[in-house]
Design an enzyme around this catalytic site. Structure first.
Site, PDB file in Angstrom:
ATOM      1  N   TYR A   1       1.029  -1.241  -0.020  1.00  0.00           N
ATOM      2  CA  TYR A   1       0.004  -0.076  -0.061  1.00  0.00           C
ATOM      3  C   TYR A   1       0.875   1.227   0.049  1.00  0.00           C
ATOM      4  O   TYR A   1       2.046   1.290   0.536  1.00  0.00           O
ATOM      5  CB  TYR A   1      -0.801  -0.084   1.348  1.00  0.00           C
ATOM      6  CG  TYR A   1      -2.286  -0.115   0.954  1.00  0.00           C
ATOM      7  CD1 TYR A   1      -3.246   0.547  -0.128  1.00  0.00           C
ATOM      8  CD2 TYR A   1      -2.958  -1.296   1.718  1.00  0.00           C
ATOM      9  CE1 TYR A   1      -4.400   0.276  -0.419  1.00  0.00           C
ATOM     10  CE2 TYR A   1      -4.351  -1.459   0.982  1.00  0.00           C
ATOM     11  CZ  TYR A   1      -4.863  -0.514   0.336  1.00  0.00           C
ATOM     12  OH  TYR A   1      -6.467  -0.826  -0.232  1.00  0.00           O
TER      13      TYR A   1
ATOM     14  N   GLU B   1      -0.585   5.010  -0.956  1.00  0.00           N
ATOM     15  CA  GLU B   1      -1.324   5.997  -0.778  1.00  0.00           C
ATOM     16  C   GLU B   1      -0.539   7.387  -0.534  1.00  0.00           C
ATOM     17  O   GLU B   1       0.172   7.366   0.391  1.00  0.00           O
ATOM     18  CB  GLU B   1      -2.875   6.113   0.069  1.00  0.00           C
ATOM     19  CG  GLU B   1      -3.786   5.284  -0.671  1.00  0.00           C
ATOM     20  CD  GLU B   1      -4.735   4.613   0.349  1.00  0.00           C
ATOM     21  OE1 GLU B   1      -4.446   3.978   1.204  1.00  0.00           O
ATOM     22  OE2 GLU B   1      -5.998   4.812   0.190  1.00  0.00           O
TER      23      GLU B   1
ATOM     24  N   ASP C   1      -5.977  14.072 -25.246  1.00  0.00           N
ATOM     25  CA  ASP C   1      -6.245  12.492 -25.132  1.00  0.00           C
ATOM     26  C   ASP C   1      -5.290  11.912 -26.176  1.00  0.00           C
ATOM     27  O   ASP C   1      -5.938  11.630 -27.236  1.00  0.00           O
ATOM     28  CB  ASP C   1      -7.503  12.277 -24.882  1.00  0.00           C
ATOM     29  CG  ASP C   1      -7.395  10.832 -24.469  1.00  0.00           C
ATOM     30  OD1 ASP C   1      -6.462   9.977 -24.494  1.00  0.00           O
ATOM     31  OD2 ASP C   1      -8.613  10.280 -24.096  1.00  0.00           O
TER      32      ASP C   1
ATOM     33  N   THR D   1      -3.396   6.490 -22.158  1.00  0.00           N
ATOM     34  CA  THR D   1      -3.121   5.032 -21.614  1.00  0.00           C
ATOM     35  C   THR D   1      -1.468   4.705 -21.669  1.00  0.00           C
ATOM     36  O   THR D   1      -0.755   5.295 -22.527  1.00  0.00           O
ATOM     37  CB  THR D   1      -3.913   4.053 -22.328  1.00  0.00           C
ATOM     38  OG1 THR D   1      -3.659   4.134 -23.697  1.00  0.00           O
ATOM     39  CG2 THR D   1      -5.427   4.323 -22.120  1.00  0.00           C
TER      40      THR D   1
ATOM     41  N   LYS E   1      -0.855   1.046 -25.249  1.00  0.00           N
ATOM     42  CA  LYS E   1      -1.085   1.030 -26.690  1.00  0.00           C
ATOM     43  C   LYS E   1       0.273   1.318 -27.419  1.00  0.00           C
ATOM     44  O   LYS E   1       1.028   0.462 -27.487  1.00  0.00           O
ATOM     45  CB  LYS E   1      -2.080   2.309 -27.092  1.00  0.00           C
ATOM     46  CG  LYS E   1      -3.553   2.007 -26.582  1.00  0.00           C
ATOM     47  CD  LYS E   1      -4.553   3.087 -26.988  1.00  0.00           C
ATOM     48  CE  LYS E   1      -5.916   2.729 -26.544  1.00  0.00           C
ATOM     49  NZ  LYS E   1      -6.190   3.433 -25.070  1.00  0.00           N
TER      50      LYS E   1
ATOM     51  N   ARG F   1      -0.886  -2.093 -18.797  1.00  0.00           N
ATOM     52  CA  ARG F   1      -2.476  -1.549 -19.200  1.00  0.00           C
ATOM     53  C   ARG F   1      -2.463  -0.385 -17.840  1.00  0.00           C
ATOM     54  O   ARG F   1      -2.409  -0.958 -16.766  1.00  0.00           O
ATOM     55  CB  ARG F   1      -3.505  -2.708 -18.930  1.00  0.00           C
ATOM     56  CG  ARG F   1      -4.946  -2.332 -19.499  1.00  0.00           C
ATOM     57  CD  ARG F   1      -5.376  -3.692 -19.821  1.00  0.00           C
ATOM     58  NE  ARG F   1      -5.130  -4.376 -21.241  1.00  0.00           N
ATOM     59  CZ  ARG F   1      -5.531  -3.834 -22.289  1.00  0.00           C
ATOM     60  NH1 ARG F   1      -6.329  -2.773 -22.384  1.00  0.00           N
ATOM     61  NH2 ARG F   1      -4.849  -4.214 -23.420  1.00  0.00           N
TER      62      ARG F   1
HETATM   63  N1  DSN Z   1     -10.761   1.253 -25.704  1.00  0.00           N
HETATM   64  C1  DSN Z   1      -9.901   2.034 -26.570  1.00  0.00           C
HETATM   65  C2  DSN Z   1      -9.578   1.773 -28.056  1.00  0.00           C
HETATM   66  O1  DSN Z   1      -9.546   0.565 -28.513  1.00  0.00           O
HETATM   67  O2  DSN Z   1      -9.400   3.081 -28.656  1.00  0.00           O
HETATM   68  C3  DSN Z   1      -9.758   3.374 -26.131  1.00  0.00           C
HETATM   69  O3  DSN Z   1      -9.835   3.387 -24.684  1.00  0.00           O
END
Ligand code: DSN
Length: 440
Positions: A45, A47, A196, A223, A226, A232
């Site tokens: 933990y 925080e 974003d 994110t 990707k 993730r």
């Molecule tokens: N779900 C993602 C995508 O496939 O583009 C975006 O968050």
């Protein structure tokens, strides 16, 4: 005890190894990223933030999170990074919470135009708190900047958000900044410029896509799984003065980094996932290497070749091609079939992508007219131009079968033809092992 779960994980390793991943938001992580994620760090933990925790025993955790923060800042030339968001959705939610009051207006690309669920879809929590106004795209697939300007003048948003999950152009960040400056003056209020960049963060890090933070944007969310090829999770980088996250501060653009820290914890999340943060740090270090720039270049080159080959095979593409890693195909207009049937048929041959609505799609929500695909995962496995040509040909052969089959049940009569393509895909895929596994 051998848990059933490990059998299923093996089955998933086989599925990933024997198929080709064309979903533009997926990728394969390295063995080092996997090891960091599957470590004892999950026991802890922590925080709070480095040096400011609500639990003892965080000396190693502090070092890990500090490295993750410093590497993220270096990757995106940012003043500040928060590496704690559990996901891209959490990252976006935290930014809204950091800057907006309930009822404030956020101007973002609408979902049907290619935006993201978390940019104001009525089914989300944010949409019940804030007033989202959506801008669209032009017929050639680009952001409709004139509409964006007109809506900004009309609604005086607190945030202008550039971001998307189905968009294949490079945004004109300077134009959006000009619009924000003009409206901000008119309305006499500060406007937060938010990007974003979840889909293209790896292209930015790899130097083949402009960095919104270098074009006057204040915040960029992403994110990490990707194009960044990490675990993730989510990430927020920003420009401004870095203050003490445990102390209140005024809601000014200058204080955005501190407002964001406070909005992530305690605003919207509890204990950070330090095993995932460690894996983010490992991925960021990989992204900082010169080889990652070659990878980013190759993603874009593969996408360009794949788009041209698809067109040569009769596919009609939204925007007539791509400027990034992502391709949107109008399969309805190309062959009279819907995206869901085509997604299903491609799955049967080991080519994975997703059905996707197109701007102004007339298809039903579960029967959209398009499919969305991209090259980040295939490029990680080492596929290049020759393989893109093959993939476009397989996609054409499967489309032809779908035309004859008309629906999912009808495909069964073409079992032999599908099996033949499945074997060709498997043979090629096995020649490009997925990274991450022990035997690689
Ligand atoms: N779900 C993602 C995508 O496939 O583009 C975006 O968050």
């Amino acid at each position: 005890m051998a848990d059933k779960i490990f059998e299923i994980i093996k089955a998933e390793e086989k599925r990933q190894s024997e198929g080709l991943e064309l979903i533009p938001s997926e990728n394969y992580v390295s063995n080092a990223v996997l090891r960091a994620m599957g470590s004892v760090l999950t026991n802890k933990y922590s925080e709070g933030y480095p040096g400011k925790r609500y639990y003892g025993g965080n000396e190693n955790i502090d070092e890990i999170e500090t490295l993750a923060i410093e590497r993220a800042k270096q990757l995106f030339h940012a003043d500040h990074a928060n590496v704690q968001p559990h996901s891209g959705a959490n990252a976006n939610e935290a930014v809204y919470f950091a800057w907006c009051q309930p009822g404030d207006t956020i101007l973002a690309m609408s979902l049907p135009a290619g935006g993201h669920l978390t940019h104001g879809s009525p089914v989300t929590r944010s949409a019940k708190i804030y007033n989202f106004v959506g801008y669209g795209v032009t017929d050639d697939g680009d952001i409709d900047y004139d509409e964006l300007e007109q809506l900004a003048k009309e609604h005086h948003p607190r945030v202008i958000l550039v971001g998307y999950s189905a968009f294949m152009k490079i945004p004109d960040f300077d134009r959006v900044k000009q619009i924000a400056d003009m409206v901000s003056q008119e309305a006499d209020q500060e406007i937060l410029l938010m990007a974003d960049m979840a889909h293209v963060a790896g292209l930015i890090a790899g130097g083949v896509h402009p960095n919104p933070l270098e074009h006057g944007f204040h915040v960029m969310t992403s994110t990490t799984h990707k194009t960044l090829r990490g675990p993730r999770g989510g990430l927020i980088v920003s420009m401004g003065k870095v203050g003490n996250p445990l102390k209140k501060c005024d809601r000014t653009l200058e204080n955005i980094p501190t407002l964001i820290d406070r909005a992530v914890f305690p605003g919207t999340q509890g204990g950070p996932l330090e095993h995932v943060i460690a894996a983010k740090a490992v991925a960021f270090e990989e992204d900082l290497q010169p080889e990652f720039q070659d990878y980013a270049r190759m993603i874009v080159e593969n996408a360009h070749v794949l788009a041209e080959e698809l067109k040569r095979n009769g596919f009609i593409l939204q925007g007539n091609g791509t400027e990034n890693h992502l391709i949107l195909v109008n399969v309805k207009e190309s062959f009279g079939i819907d995206g869901k049937l085509y997604e299903y048929a491609l799955d049967r041959v080991g080519l994975t992508l997703n059905a996707n609505a197109l701007p102004n799609d007339k298809g039903a929500a579960f029967r959209p007219s398009g499919v969305r695909l991209g090259t980040p995962a295939m490029t990680t496995r080492g596929l290049g131009v020759d393989e893109m040509i093959k993939i476009a040909e397989w996609m054409r052969r499967v489309a032809d079968l779908c035309v004859k089959a008309e629906n999912e049940d009808g495909l069964d009569q073409y079992e032999n033809e599908l099996k033949e393509i499945r074997e060709e895909v498997r043979e090629l895929a096995l020649g490009f092992p997925i990274p991450g596994l022990d035997n690689n």
